[in-house]
Scaffold this motif. Structure first.
Motif, short mmCIF file in Angstrom:
data_model
loop_
_atom_site.label_atom_id
_atom_site.label_comp_id
_atom_site.label_asym_id
_atom_site.label_seq_id
_atom_site.Cartn_x
_atom_site.Cartn_y
_atom_site.Cartn_z
N HIS A 52 -2.90 4.89 -2.23
CA HIS A 52 -3.76 3.73 -2.39
C HIS A 52 -5.14 4.02 -1.83
CE1 HIS A 52 -0.63 1.25 -3.88
NE2 HIS A 52 -1.30 0.13 -3.72
N GLU A 53 -6.12 3.37 -2.42
CA GLU A 53 -7.47 3.60 -1.94
C GLU A 53 -7.72 2.80 -0.66
OE1 GLU A 53 -9.37 2.24 -5.38
OE2 GLU A 53 -8.17 3.66 -6.51
N THR A 54 -7.24 1.60 -0.65
CA THR A 54 -7.41 0.80 0.56
C THR A 54 -6.11 0.86 1.34
OG1 THR A 54 -6.74 -1.06 -0.75
CG2 THR A 54 -9.08 -0.81 -0.36
N LYS A 55 -6.24 1.11 2.60
CA LYS A 55 -5.04 1.31 3.39
C LYS A 55 -4.63 0.06 4.15
CE LYS A 55 -5.17 5.82 2.58
NZ LYS A 55 -4.23 6.49 1.70
N SER A 101 0.85 -1.18 0.00
CA SER A 101 0.00 0.00 0.00
C SER A 101 0.89 1.24 0.00
CB SER A 101 -0.91 -0.01 1.21
OG SER A 101 -0.33 0.72 2.25
N SER A 102 0.34 2.31 -0.52
CA SER A 102 1.08 3.56 -0.56
C SER A 102 0.14 4.66 -0.13
CB SER A 102 1.56 3.83 -1.97
OG SER A 102 0.46 4.26 -2.75
N THR A 138 -2.03 -2.99 4.60
CA THR A 138 -0.69 -3.33 4.18
C THR A 138 -0.64 -4.83 3.93
OG1 THR A 138 -0.19 -3.42 6.51
CG2 THR A 138 0.58 -1.50 5.32
#
Lengths: 793, 337
Positions: free
Chosen positions: B159-162, B155-156, B164
């Motif tokens: 990103h939409e979903t957080k 994830s970054s 990892t």
């Protein structure tokens, strides 16, 4: 799903109870503003009567109803969200309640404003505005549509803007204290946390400003757009920023999902997208940068396409603006998630996310995203990542031949030539794009670097030449050059002498005609020089080597090496040494490896063995230091493939000591070499030489045979094995002869092979053959470079 | 930003120990006075300028004269006053004045690379280039500039979903934007491209402050270096003629070898010229033409990486001028509803 949906999940549940179906909220309880052209629906309900005053009174009645409705709604704790309904529902409501009260002209060319279930034609208001009478226009609207002054102003401004009169719109907004209006909205929100007992109260409180804010914020937004159109970009950006600041204050937890179809959300989305563009146009790049990050990192609930547009615009800004503002601040960082540390990383991240959105079908495919990503990844030499990205694209998005070609380029750029060639073969298939000159060139280039593919490369190169016309006519020279290189490589594997010399002369002919087309192409000059050198036409080779050195200003190490090797082949060792020293002067120390190795060999040829050992020692220190200091980030040496390794140095030293009959030293060096590379035909060859020189023939034999077992085509072992066998009696002579002939088939210019073959012939009594062989050996030795020309790339 | 801060006449900073306005002001005037002795005719407005460094940077007259001096056959020698001025001015450690020197880098590098050979030493040019190289080496402490290519499996911040994803282990792609730097005291011919390349990297890092004229000169030199004709100069005919004129002046064609270490900054600069936020039609056409020339050159060299990079620049430029692709303004409010 909407893009930023996740953060809203909790809020959605919170508001779920008061998000009722539109049919229940038929009663408009809030002043709502709607304007526009009279459409079909309105027309139907408003047929016949065009008496303005009549309709006006009707509107008032509706507005009273509204006020009553509002009170009732508040009393009942009913949710007042009807203002958020779809326009069509509003129209139906109007139809039902005021069909006989308000009847307007059925003329679609007349603009109308609709609010609070009332409508009026804009021409009345506009006429007043044209007279410069804002006050009167405002009061007309207020009366006509039962609006408060603020709303009327906002509506007036919008009318002016839509008419294209941006100055007029600004004049209207100037008379309106938007700042105060924004502030007024906030306190009603600020206590939203307090009443938690009854759901109904919370709702009614929030509902009021929600609508008012929609009106006011749209007004501020239109003001920003008006300023933008007048070129007052900084002011426009300030206004636009106020919209977002206000929204952030009012909805500190994000915008509820139920509002997505709402006007407010539209305004917010537009403002989010406009703000960074305004800063950018105004030349305030650091503000633009933070506006972009704010747009993407805060929760604005913008839709996928809008978010994609912002991401792309930001990526483009990061890639090309040339302004490095610094990475996103720590506040937005989350444990374990990737945070870009510079512009390029951030741009690549955004572009990759966009690519993924495209192939997940969330947003429309945008070819420019791929082009930006291609540029960004090539710039940092990571084309293998690009190949992976291309692999992930869904079929049907890019033409497959196009995809294969770009992937082939990406693989080739990452040094994976085999994968690249496989893809090129597919795209050059007769049913795909057999005449695509770029693919042909690329394929020919890859084949020209490999002896076993050279014949295939000849085919590609001929097709390049055949297709070099029109706008590609300038590529004919490249085609000829590739043809020459492929033919030259093909000659090396040729089994017959006749074939070989035919190929070689054809290769030279192609390169010559390429040079006629591109006299300034220095690579071509080098390749001609190398080709002539391998052909042992040393005078021509020397001429081209010098020409190349001049053309490149001595900037290419391979130019220096070619010149020195050609000189050494002419047995002009001291001149070769001068050239090598000059080359060493022109190189930084990490690039000096191959030159030092050459220098050591030259010293051996000059019988300056001590100097040679000294040079090797220096080289060893250099190689060891390099291994320790260079990480993956060190400057890539100019000749990547030719980087010297420690093994070579030890092996070279072993050979030197063995030629000096220092057996112990030679053994020691060989031992070192063996620890670095356990199974090597070269080591075994030198080992055999040491044994043989000491008179241990059977050990030598064993070493040579082992060497050949490791590498069946290793010529030096073949030759010496043949030589040792020839000394073991006449019975062995045919075996020796076979081995030596075989060696010559692989390496026809090996003087040692010719020499030993001559000896075999002499032993067998074929004196004439022996004479020929010795002559060949002599001539070849006279033109033998200290290192094979093929070590230069 | 910086230049405004240091050159704006702010009396209150006069007594403070840090670099003051008067300091940079007087340095800039010293530089202008020194330049007056070298140029045939220094515009008089410069000497009286309130913001001398900025005026020097922007003055087209000075640019023309300096560019002419560079192109003289005997320029770049030990006795070249202009090179000495550039060297001294760069060493003044005034960011504004260093920017002025960088402004002239395209012409300097262009003339130098076209002429550099074994037989004719050009110590004047080389001293300036080495000064710039040394500055960058010191600023970066010799470190490489790298880019770690993100992996979307992790994830970054965007990103939409957080969540990892810790299970997926992935290889690290580390792209080297600029390799680590070693100090050089002289220009060794095999390192020439690297030294010029690093100077161009510095030019790129300041490019948003560089005047358009300098960038256009750079684009023209790129065309000369490529050694290729622009195949497609329907509307850019005038610029092509200019480059031919320059080419004739340069004598021997001007085609130079273009290793990656020099091509990479060239491509980044051209990318900026094509797609920077501030639009300039003349610069766009010049950069577009340069990209086409470099693309043709990449095909001659059959260098996959350069074919990719120049190819996408050319395609992006074509998209930018394609009227069919003229973007809808999504920020406009609906005019009827």
């Amino acid at each position: 799903m909407r893009d930023r949906a996740n953060p809203y999940r909790p809020r959605e549940t919170k508001h779920k109870t008061w998000h009722r179906s539109p049919a229940e909220d038929i009663n408009p309880s809030m002043p709502n503003i709607h304007e526009g052209l009279a459409g079909e629906e309105q027309g139907r309900s408003c047929r016949g009567d065009d008496n303005d005053s009549n309709s006006m009174s009707g509107l008032k009645q509706v507005s009273e109803l509204d006020d009553f409705g509002l009170a009732e709604a508040q009393n009942d704790g009913m949710l007042l969200l009807s203002c958020l309904l779809e326009d069509s529902l509003r129209f139906k409501m109007v139809e039902g309640e005021s069909a006989d009260l308000a009847q307007l002209e059925d003329d679609p060319s007349v603009r109308q404003v609709v609010a609070n279930g009332a409508r009026m034609r804009t021409n009345v208001v506009e006429a007043k505005l044209d007279e410069g009478n804002i006050q009167e226009a405002e009061s007309a609207l207020r009366e006509g549509l039962s609006l408060n002054s603020e709303e009327a102003r906002a509506l007036l401004g919008k009318l002016e803007y839509q008419r294209g009169n941006v100055e007029g719109a600004l004049r209207v907004f100037d008379g309106m204290d938007l700042q105060e209006a924004i502030q007024r909205m906030q306190p009603s929100i600020s206590d939203k946390q307090a009443p938690k007992k009854g759901r109904s109260r919370t709702e009614s409180i929030t509902a009021v400003p929600q609508n008012a804010s929609s009106v006011v914020l749209e007004a501020v937004y239109i003001k920003a757009k008006s300023l933008q159109k007048l070129g007052k970009l900084t002011e426009a950006a300030e206004e636009c920023k106020r919209v977002l600041d206000a929204v952030e204050k009012i909805f500190s937890d994000g915008i509820p999902d139920v509002w997505v179809e709402n006007k407010l959300q539209e305004t917010v989305s537009r403002a989010v997208e406009l703000l960074p563009e305004l800063w950018k146009l105004a030349g305030c790049y650091s503000e633009a940068m933070s506006a972009y990050r704010r747009a993407l990192l805060s929760q604005w609930n913008v839709d996928n396409e809008c978010c994609a547009r912002i991401q792309k615009a930001f990526a483009v800004f990061l890639l090309y603006s040339g302004i490095e503002v610094g990475p996103p601040n720590l506040a937005v960082q989350i444990d374990g998630s990737y945070v870009p540390k510079n512009n390029l990383e951030e741009a690549i991240l955004l572009l990759m996310i966009l690519m993924r959105k495209c192939y997940l079908g969330k947003v429309k495919w945008d070819p420019s995203v791929l082009e930006h990503l291609t540029f960004a990844l090539s710039i940092c030499s990571q084309t293998s990542v690009l190949a992976k990205q291309l692999e992930e694209v869904m079929p049907g998005v890019i033409r497959r031949a196009e995809r294969w070609k770009t992937m082939a380029l990406s693989f080739s750029g990452a040094g994976q030539n085999n994968s690249a060639l496989d893809l090129l073969r597919k795209s050059l298939h007769q049913h795909e794009e057999p005449d695509d000159i770029r693919s042909l060139l690329m394929a020919a280039k890859i084949c020209s670097e490999n002896v076993f593919l050279a014949a295939e490369g000849v085919n590609y190169a001929n097709r390049v030449i055949a297709n070099a016309h029109g706008s590609n006519a300038h590529l004919k020279g490249v085609g000829l050059r590739m043809l020459g290189l492929c033919l030259g490589k093909q000659a090396k594997t040729s089994s017959s002498d006749f074939e070989r010399s035919r190929l070689q002369s054809e290769a030279l002919k192609s390169l010559d005609s390429a040079l006629a087309l591109e006299p300034k192409n220095s690579d071509l000059i080098f390749e001609l020089g190398l080709q002539y050198a391998e052909h042992r036409n040393l005078d021509a080779a020397l001429r081209y080597a010098k020409q190349y050195l001049d053309a490149t200003g001595g900037s290419m190490i391979r130019g220096w090496r070619l010149l020195a090797l050609v000189l050494s082949a002419q047995q002009r060792f001291s001149e070769a040494e001068v050239v090598t020293d000059a080359a060493l002067d022109e190189t930084s120390k990490w690039d000096q490896g191959p030159l030092l190795r050459m220098k050591a060999k030259l010293k051996v040829s000059l019988f300056q063995h001590k100097d040679a050992i000294e040079t090797y020692r220096y080289l060893l220190a250099l190689v060891q230091a390099q291994r320790k200091s260079s990480g993956p980030l060190a400057a890539v040496p100019q000749m990547e493939d030719d980087n010297i390794n420690e093994y070579e140095v030890w092996h070279g030293l072993a050979k030197l000591y063995s030629s000096l009959s220092h057996w112990k030293d030679a053994e020691a060096c060989l031992g070192k070499a063996r620890t670095l590379k356990e199974y090597s035909a070269e080591t075994l060859h030198t080992e055999g030489v040491i044994h043989e020189k000491q008179g241990h023939n059977s050990e030598a034999l064993a070493s040579y045979i082992n060497g050949l077992l490791l590498e069946p085509r290793y010529v030096p072992c073949k030759i010496l094995l043949g030589a040792v066998l020839s000394k073991m009696g006449t019975k062995m002579l045919p075996v020796a002869r076979t081995l030596l002939s075989d060696a010559l088939r692989i390496e026809p210019t090996n003087s040692m092979a010719w020499y030993h073959l001559g000896k075999v012939h002499k032993e067998d009594g074929r004196i004439a053959d022996a004479v020929d062989c010795f002559q060949a050996a002599y001539m070849l030795q006279e033109s033998e470079p200290i290192e094979s020309f093929s070590t230069i790339r | 930003m910086e230049d405004q801060a240091s050159s704006s006449p702010d009396k209150s900073t006069n007594n403070k120990p840090r670099i003051t306005w008067s300091d940079s002001y007087s340095k800039a005037h010293l530089a202008i006075d020194a330049l007056a002795a070298i140029l045939p005719a220094l515009p008089p407005a410069l000497s009286a300028s309130e913001t001398p460094a900025a005026s020097l940077l922007q003055d087209p007259e000075v640019a023309t004269q300096i560019s002419q001096l560079f192109r003289r056959p005997d320029s770049g020698a030990v006795t070249d006053n202009l090179c000495a001025w550039l060297y001294d001015t760069f060493h003044s450690s005034e960011p504004d004045l260093q920017l002025v020197i960088l402004r002239f880098l395209p012409t300097l590098a262009g003339v130098y690379l076209s002429r550099a050979g074994l037989h004719k030493p050009l110590p004047g040019f080389e001293s300036v280039l080495l000064a710039i190289y040394a500055h960058e080496t010191a600023a970066r402490n010799g470190q490489a500039i790298t880019v770690s290519i993100p992996d979307l499996a992790h994830s970054s911040i965007y990103h939409e979903t957080k969540q990892t994803a810790k299970n997926s282990s992935t290889e690290l792609h580390l792209g080297v934007v600029s390799a680590s730097l070693e100090p050089y005291g002289t220009v060794r011919s095999t390192r020439r491209a690297r030294i010029v390349g690093v100077a161009l990297e510095l030019y790129y890092s300041k490019i948003s402050q560089i005047p358009v004229g300098s960038k256009i000169e750079f684009c023209e030199f790129c065309k000369i270096w490529s050694g290729q004709e622009d195949q497609n100069n329907g509307d850019g005919a005038s610029t092509a003629n200019d480059s031919q004129k320059v080419e004739k002046k340069e004598g021997r064609g001007g085609r130079i070898i273009l290793p990656w270490e020099i091509l990479q900054p060239i491509l980044r600069i051209l990318g900026h010229c094509l797609m920077a936020p501030e639009k300039n039609e003349e610069l766009f056409q010049a950069a577009f033409s340069a990209c086409r020339c470099l693309q043709a050159r990449a095909l001659h060299d059959i260098n996959a990486k350069v074919i990719l990079a120049t190819g996408s620049l050319v395609k992006l430029a074509e998209m930018a001028i394609d009227p069919a692709a003229a973007a809808v303004d999504h920020t406009e409010i609906s005019m009827s509803n």
